[in-house]
Design a protein around this motif. Structure first.
Motif, PDB file in Angstrom:
ATOM      1  N   TRP A   1      -6.478   0.542 -10.476  1.00 16.64           N
ATOM      2  CA  TRP A   1      -5.112   1.077 -10.579  1.00 16.64           C
ATOM      3  C   TRP A   1      -4.970   2.375  -9.777  1.00 16.64           C
ATOM      4  O   TRP A   1      -3.906   2.663  -9.236  1.00 16.64           O
ATOM      5  CB  TRP A   1      -4.718   1.298 -12.041  1.00 16.64           C
ATOM      6  CG  TRP A   1      -5.563   2.325 -12.733  1.00 16.64           C
ATOM      7  CD1 TRP A   1      -6.695   2.089 -13.471  1.00 16.64           C
ATOM      8  CD2 TRP A   1      -5.377   3.740 -12.738  1.00 16.64           C
ATOM      9  NE1 TRP A   1      -7.217   3.278 -13.920  1.00 16.64           N
ATOM     10  CE2 TRP A   1      -6.423   4.314 -13.488  1.00 16.64           C
ATOM     11  CE3 TRP A   1      -4.421   4.583 -12.180  1.00 16.64           C
ATOM     12  CZ2 TRP A   1      -6.540   5.678 -13.699  1.00 16.64           C
ATOM     13  CZ3 TRP A   1      -4.541   5.953 -12.389  1.00 16.64           C
ATOM     14  CH2 TRP A   1      -5.590   6.482 -13.141  1.00 16.64           C
ATOM     15  N   LYS A   2      -6.072   3.154  -9.713  1.00 16.00           N
ATOM     16  CA  LYS A   2      -6.052   4.432  -8.991  1.00 16.00           C
ATOM     17  C   LYS A   2      -5.712   4.228  -7.518  1.00 16.00           C
ATOM     18  O   LYS A   2      -5.089   5.083  -6.895  1.00 16.00           O
ATOM     19  CB  LYS A   2      -7.408   5.125  -9.129  1.00 16.00           C
ATOM     20  CG  LYS A   2      -7.553   6.398  -8.300  1.00 16.00           C
ATOM     21  CD  LYS A   2      -8.935   6.967  -8.366  1.00 16.00           C
ATOM     22  CE  LYS A   2      -9.886   6.540  -7.342  1.00 16.00           C
ATOM     23  NZ  LYS A   2      -9.650   6.717  -5.949  1.00 16.00           N
TER      24      LYS A   2
ATOM     25  N   TRP B   1       3.679   0.759 -16.471  1.00 19.82           N
ATOM     26  CA  TRP B   1       3.795   1.081 -15.051  1.00 19.82           C
ATOM     27  C   TRP B   1       5.240   1.061 -14.577  1.00 19.82           C
ATOM     28  O   TRP B   1       5.638   1.875 -13.752  1.00 19.82           O
ATOM     29  CB  TRP B   1       2.980   0.110 -14.200  1.00 19.82           C
ATOM     30  CG  TRP B   1       1.498   0.271 -14.335  1.00 19.82           C
ATOM     31  CD1 TRP B   1       0.819   1.394 -14.697  1.00 19.82           C
ATOM     32  CD2 TRP B   1       0.512  -0.733 -14.122  1.00 19.82           C
ATOM     33  NE1 TRP B   1      -0.540   1.143 -14.723  1.00 19.82           N
ATOM     34  CE2 TRP B   1      -0.760  -0.156 -14.367  1.00 19.82           C
ATOM     35  CE3 TRP B   1       0.562  -2.072 -13.751  1.00 19.82           C
ATOM     36  CZ2 TRP B   1      -1.936  -0.855 -14.240  1.00 19.82           C
ATOM     37  CZ3 TRP B   1      -0.629  -2.760 -13.628  1.00 19.82           C
ATOM     38  CH2 TRP B   1      -1.865  -2.156 -13.869  1.00 19.82           C
TER      39      TRP B   1
ATOM     40  N   GLU C   1       2.613   7.652 -11.759  1.00 21.45           N
ATOM     41  CA  GLU C   1       1.207   8.016 -11.640  1.00 21.45           C
ATOM     42  C   GLU C   1       1.140   9.378 -10.977  1.00 21.45           C
ATOM     43  O   GLU C   1       2.005   9.724 -10.172  1.00 21.45           O
ATOM     44  CB  GLU C   1       0.438   6.989 -10.800  1.00 21.45           C
ATOM     45  CG  GLU C   1       0.364   5.622 -11.427  1.00 21.45           C
ATOM     46  CD  GLU C   1      -0.295   4.593 -10.510  1.00 21.45           C
ATOM     47  OE1 GLU C   1      -0.714   4.962  -9.405  1.00 21.45           O
ATOM     48  OE2 GLU C   1      -0.353   3.436 -10.914  1.00 21.45           O
TER      49      GLU C   1
ATOM     50  N   ASN D   1      -2.711   7.680 -14.932  1.00 22.29           N
ATOM     51  CA  ASN D   1      -1.939   6.456 -14.907  1.00 22.29           C
ATOM     52  C   ASN D   1      -0.653   6.663 -15.698  1.00 22.29           C
ATOM     53  O   ASN D   1      -0.469   7.693 -16.353  1.00 22.29           O
ATOM     54  CB  ASN D   1      -2.771   5.294 -15.469  1.00 22.29           C
ATOM     55  CG  ASN D   1      -2.325   3.948 -14.930  1.00 22.29           C
ATOM     56  OD1 ASN D   1      -1.250   3.805 -14.353  1.00 22.29           O
ATOM     57  ND2 ASN D   1      -3.160   2.945 -15.113  1.00 22.29           N
TER      58      ASN D   1
ATOM     59  N   ASN E   1      -9.808   5.380 -20.725  1.00 19.11           N
ATOM     60  CA  ASN E   1      -8.579   4.707 -21.124  1.00 19.11           C
ATOM     61  C   ASN E   1      -8.480   4.786 -22.635  1.00 19.11           C
ATOM     62  O   ASN E   1      -9.310   4.217 -23.345  1.00 19.11           O
ATOM     63  CB  ASN E   1      -8.615   3.252 -20.657  1.00 19.11           C
ATOM     64  CG  ASN E   1      -7.340   2.513 -20.947  1.00 19.11           C
ATOM     65  OD1 ASN E   1      -6.625   2.805 -21.901  1.00 19.11           O
ATOM     66  ND2 ASN E   1      -7.046   1.511 -20.126  1.00 19.11           N
TER      67      ASN E   1
END
Length: 171
Positions: free
Chosen positions: A132-133, A154, A4, A18, A73
């Protein structure tokens, strides 16, 4: 994959990328507008400038930003583009056609179908969608297959399901 990134643009706009995402932007923005392109997933905290709109090209549409926080996204292998408004105001334009702007309110998400160019707006908890940030994993009403796609991005691993019924289990 597996990383990230946080970027501060020349105009003080902050962007979080991401895993498996990319951002294209100029070294210096022009005097009339600020334009960037994204593939994958990104979170924007846009510095407000009334005389220079901020535009994000993502998945066949353009998000015009009015000093706000939002997430997009649009991975290449996904069928949809998701635009989630956290705060402020955004307008979504299909290919920069200003005659058909869709405005979002906070805690709403536009879901654009890449196959038939239609958009549906849903109420969401924007903080959950963009968690997620902040390093949080939040999965709501997603199949194990959808969760595994995100986890593999990820953590950069490959997987396969021996039983497709397991892949369809919703969490």
């Amino acid at each position: 994959r597996g990383g990230e990134f946080h970027i501060v643009l020349q105009d003080s706009t902050e962007v979080w990328l991401n895993a498996e995402s990319s951002l294209e932007y100029p070294e210096n923005f022009g005097s009339e507008s600020r334009k960037v392109s994204v593939s994958g997933e990104a979170y924007f905290k846009v510095h407000k400038e009334a005389n220079r709109p901020f535009m994000v090209n993502v998945g066949g549409q353009v998000v015009r930003v009015y000093g706000t926080e939002f997430g997009v996204n649009s991975y290449a292998d996904d069928d949809y583009v998701y635009t989630t408004l956290v705060s402020g105001k955004v307008g979504i334009l299909p290919d920069e056609k200003p005659s058909s702007v869709l405005y979002l309110n906070p805690d709403h998400q536009a879901v654009y179908s890449k196959s038939d160019a239609t958009t549906v707006v849903n109420s969401v908890d924007a903080k959950t969608v963009t968690s997620w940030k902040d390093g949080l994993f939040v999965f709501e009403d997603q199949s194990l297959a959808q969760i595994m796609v995100q986890l593999s991005r990820w953590y950069d691993f490959k997987y396969r399901f021996a039983d497709n019924e397991v892949a369809a289990i919703k969490f």
